[in-house]
Design a protein around this motif. Structure first.
Motif, mmCIF file in Angstrom:
data_model
loop_
_atom_site.group_PDB
_atom_site.id
_atom_site.type_symbol
_atom_site.label_atom_id
_atom_site.label_comp_id
_atom_site.label_asym_id
_atom_site.label_seq_id
_atom_site.Cartn_x
_atom_site.Cartn_y
_atom_site.Cartn_z
ATOM 1 N N ILE A 37 0.681 -4.485 -9.506
ATOM 2 C CA ILE A 37 1.231 -5.138 -8.324
ATOM 3 C C ILE A 37 1.443 -6.603 -8.674
ATOM 4 C CG2 ILE A 37 0.888 -5.625 -5.874
ATOM 5 C CD1 ILE A 37 0.668 -2.583 -6.778
ATOM 6 N N CYS A 71 2.342 1.874 -3.377
ATOM 7 C CA CYS A 71 1.358 2.313 -4.368
ATOM 8 C C CYS A 71 1.162 3.822 -4.363
ATOM 9 C CB CYS A 71 0.019 1.614 -4.142
ATOM 10 S SG CYS A 71 -0.015 -0.087 -4.742
ATOM 11 N N ASP A 119 0.827 -1.213 0.000
ATOM 12 C CA ASP A 119 0.000 0.000 0.000
ATOM 13 C C ASP A 119 0.855 1.255 0.000
ATOM 14 O OD1 ASP A 119 -2.326 -1.503 0.008
ATOM 15 O OD2 ASP A 119 -2.592 -1.360 2.185
ATOM 16 N N TRP A 174 -1.965 -7.921 -10.273
ATOM 17 C CA TRP A 174 -3.190 -7.121 -10.221
ATOM 18 C C TRP A 174 -2.871 -5.709 -10.685
ATOM 19 C CZ3 TRP A 174 -1.090 -10.019 -6.484
ATOM 20 C CH2 TRP A 174 -1.811 -11.111 -6.002
ATOM 21 N N GLN A 175 -3.911 -4.999 -11.109
ATOM 22 C CA GLN A 175 -3.776 -3.561 -11.275
ATOM 23 C C GLN A 175 -4.524 -2.926 -10.113
ATOM 24 O OE1 GLN A 175 -5.103 -1.716 -14.941
ATOM 25 N NE2 GLN A 175 -3.515 -0.161 -14.688
ATOM 26 N N ALA A 176 -3.808 -2.148 -9.332
ATOM 27 C CA ALA A 176 -4.380 -1.543 -8.123
ATOM 28 C C ALA A 176 -5.370 -0.454 -8.511
ATOM 29 C CB ALA A 176 -3.269 -0.966 -7.252
ATOM 30 N N ASP A 177 -6.590 -0.581 -8.048
ATOM 31 C CA ASP A 177 -7.639 0.392 -8.351
ATOM 32 C C ASP A 177 -7.212 1.806 -7.982
ATOM 33 O OD1 ASP A 177 -9.277 -1.687 -9.153
ATOM 34 O OD2 ASP A 177 -10.345 -1.809 -7.243
ATOM 35 N N LEU A 185 -5.326 -9.919 -1.649
ATOM 36 C CA LEU A 185 -5.346 -8.965 -2.758
ATOM 37 C C LEU A 185 -6.464 -9.281 -3.741
ATOM 38 C CD1 LEU A 185 -1.497 -8.534 -3.226
ATOM 39 C CD2 LEU A 185 -3.109 -6.892 -2.220
ATOM 40 N N ARG A 228 -9.449 -7.700 -2.350
ATOM 41 C CA ARG A 228 -9.368 -6.245 -2.498
ATOM 42 C C ARG A 228 -9.633 -5.795 -3.931
ATOM 43 N NH1 ARG A 228 -3.949 -3.225 -0.648
ATOM 44 N NH2 ARG A 228 -4.586 -4.136 1.327
ATOM 45 N N TRP A 229 -8.940 -6.409 -4.906
ATOM 46 C CA TRP A 229 -8.979 -5.928 -6.287
ATOM 47 C C TRP A 229 -9.618 -6.908 -7.263
ATOM 48 C CZ3 TRP A 229 -3.323 -4.842 -5.042
ATOM 49 C CH2 TRP A 229 -3.188 -3.581 -4.470
ATOM 50 N N VAL A 249 5.870 -3.315 -7.512
ATOM 51 C CA VAL A 249 4.934 -2.231 -7.729
ATOM 52 C C VAL A 249 5.513 -1.418 -8.879
ATOM 53 C CG1 VAL A 249 3.842 -0.173 -6.753
ATOM 54 C CG2 VAL A 249 4.237 -2.176 -5.312
ATOM 55 N N THR A 281 -4.789 3.699 -8.816
ATOM 56 C CA THR A 281 -3.394 4.125 -8.736
ATOM 57 C C THR A 281 -2.685 4.081 -10.088
ATOM 58 O OG1 THR A 281 -2.468 1.924 -8.340
ATOM 59 C CG2 THR A 281 -3.244 3.160 -6.407
#
Length: 148
Positions: A123, A14, A11, A114-117, A71, A74-75, A142, A119
């Motif tokens: 990741i 990010c 986090d 993942w692609q962090a929402d 994760l 989360r995503w 990241v 940002t």
């Protein structure tokens, strides 16, 4: 090993600005557009027997799976685990692969990505256990560069 601490590091990365030059950050290798965080590293496995190394690698993979589950919650599950063998083949053929993917592909066989929402950052988490003469490392990537 502490999954909560590892997720907090992700986090933080990010939202942190990327360095302007290639080098080392407080979490590991970094450069323009990326961080590679060494979340955990084994100790003494360079000279350990194969059974001990196998057990430790299995523990690291279990922690990676725990992180991936969190994760995914989360995503959302973004894609199946991403193998890096083809990247190594492409590098061997002379193709230029962007960092951090080129370096990470030599240490890790498979990454969860993942692609962090919100940002714009990608990741990835994986276990660097390919080199039998090196310590095992739990890595988080990241980056602003999607995997090639």
């Amino acid at each position: 090993m502490d999954i909560e601490r590892y997720l907090a590091t992700i986090d933080q990365l990010c939202s942190r600005p990327f360095p302007a030059e290639h080098g080392w950050s407080d979490v590991g290798p970094a450069g323009p557009g990326y961080f590679v965080a060494e979340l955990e590293m084994s100790h003494g496995l360079r000279t350990a027997d194969a059974v001990e190394r196998f057990r430790t690698a299995a523990d690291f993979h279990d922690v990676k799976e725990g992180m991936s589950q969190r994760l995914n919650t989360r995503w959302g599950r973004q894609q199946p685990p991403w193998g890096t063998v083809t990247l190594r083949v492409r590098i061997d053929r002379g193709e230029e692969i962007p960092e951090p993917w080129a370096t990470v592909s030599h240490a890790v066989d498979e990454l969860d990505v993942w692609q962090a929402d919100g940002t714009g950052r990608w990741i990835a988490v994986g276990v660097a256990d390919r080199d039998q003469e090196d310590e095992i490392r739990l890595l988080a990537v990241v980056t602003e560069t999607a995997q090639p």
